[in-house]
Design a protein around this motif. Structure first.
Motif: not given
Length: 306
Positions: A118-122
């Motif tokens: 998971c890429l939190p900023c996306r």
């Protein structure tokens, strides 16, 4: 010899020639000798290419990242191949995970880092009114982390990563600005980022992270608060310039009496609460507030109302 090598790496890290983090148990084993390549990869992940600029072989993986914030290891492999660093793509993933810029969801091969991340900023955003516990009677305790004028956004995203990697927590729902986790079979808690406008150009907005704990097992409230406080301390120490946090951030519940007298939201600061919460029965926080821990968390305020 090992000490001298780390001294050398720290020197070049401070000069900006490399990226090296001695404080992290995982990252201290790696040094990024070409920081621009890492920056290019992050820029590409954060700014997903337009559909006509995507390679057809991974176009569906780009679309998944754009819609959900999920990064497939095959996409990372493809990006690193374009950057001509294909052989080290598992190390790139490990570094991004180690800095809480990504966190693993499913991994089928630890060596080659095969899986999804998971890429939190996306992550997609959600209206908080749609997400909070449905009824107030389901909530046991509400706490806040107050960072004053320091933006809480990047702390919150890294906090998401740490909570998802914590073995005692299971994530239920995750968004860019809000998430729910299960601390036990009967205990849910929720965190979200929140900003209180000062309403004046002369004063700064207050940047908060709000914690809500369900009432099924109220004795877990302080444990969860302390765990999150530890995570935030680690994030600040590892990632941010300490000069920006010269005043320690505050965490605790709202005191309605102090708030009514001061005309602003005042918190009972529990940042220094005893680590041995299981034995805590009474704790003097400051000259006005006493915290009690006999099953459910509660506090009293002796501030005179004039």
């Amino acid at each position: 010899m090992k000490y001298e090598v780390r001294q050398l790496l720290n020197f070049f890290n401070k000069s900006g020639d490399i990226i090296y983090n001695e404080l992290d148990e995982v990252l201290q084993n790696y040094a990024v000798c070409y920081p621009q390549v890492l920056i290019d990869i992050l820029t590409l992940l954060v700014n997903v290419p337009e559909p006509h600029k995507r390679n057809r072989a991974v176009s569906d993986l780009w679309q998944r990242l754009q819609e959900t914030g999920i990064v497939d290891s095959r996409l990372m492999e493809h990006i690193c191949q374009d950057k001509r660093i294909w052989r080290v793509y598992p190390l790139v993933i490990k570094y991004l995970v180690g800095t809480q810029l990504m966190f693993p969801l499913t991994i089928t091969n630890q060596v080659d880092q095969v899986g999804t991340f998971c890429l939190p900023c996306r992550l997609p955003k959600i209206y908080l009114e749609q997400f909070e516990f449905n009824y107030s009677e389901h909530i046991s305790d509400v706490f806040y982390f107050d960072f004053g004028e320091v933006l809480q956004e990047f702390i919150f995203l890294r906090l998401l990563a740490k909570c998802c990697q914590e073995k005692e927590f299971d994530w239920v729902k995750i968004y860019y600005n809000c998430a729910q986790f299960r601390a036990s079979e009967t205990c849910l808690f929720q965190i979200n980022s929140k900003t209180i406008s000062s309403g004046s150009v002369l004063l700064y907005d207050r940047n908060l992270i709000k914690l809500l704990v369900s009432k099924e097992i109220p004795s877990q409230s302080v444990n969860i608060l302390q765990k999150l406080h530890t995570f935030i301390e680690e994030i600040i120490l590892q990632t941010f310039n300490q000069d920006y946090f010269h005043d320690q951030h505050v965490c605790g519940p709202v005191c309605e009496i102090c708030s009514s007298l001061n005309g602003t939201m005042c918190l009972v600061n529990l940042a220094s609460l005893s680590n041995d919460v299981s034995a805590l029965k009474e704790y003097r926080v400051d000259q006005y507030h006493t915290v009690y821990r006999e099953g459910k968390f509660r506090f009293t305020c002796s501030r005179p109302i004039t």
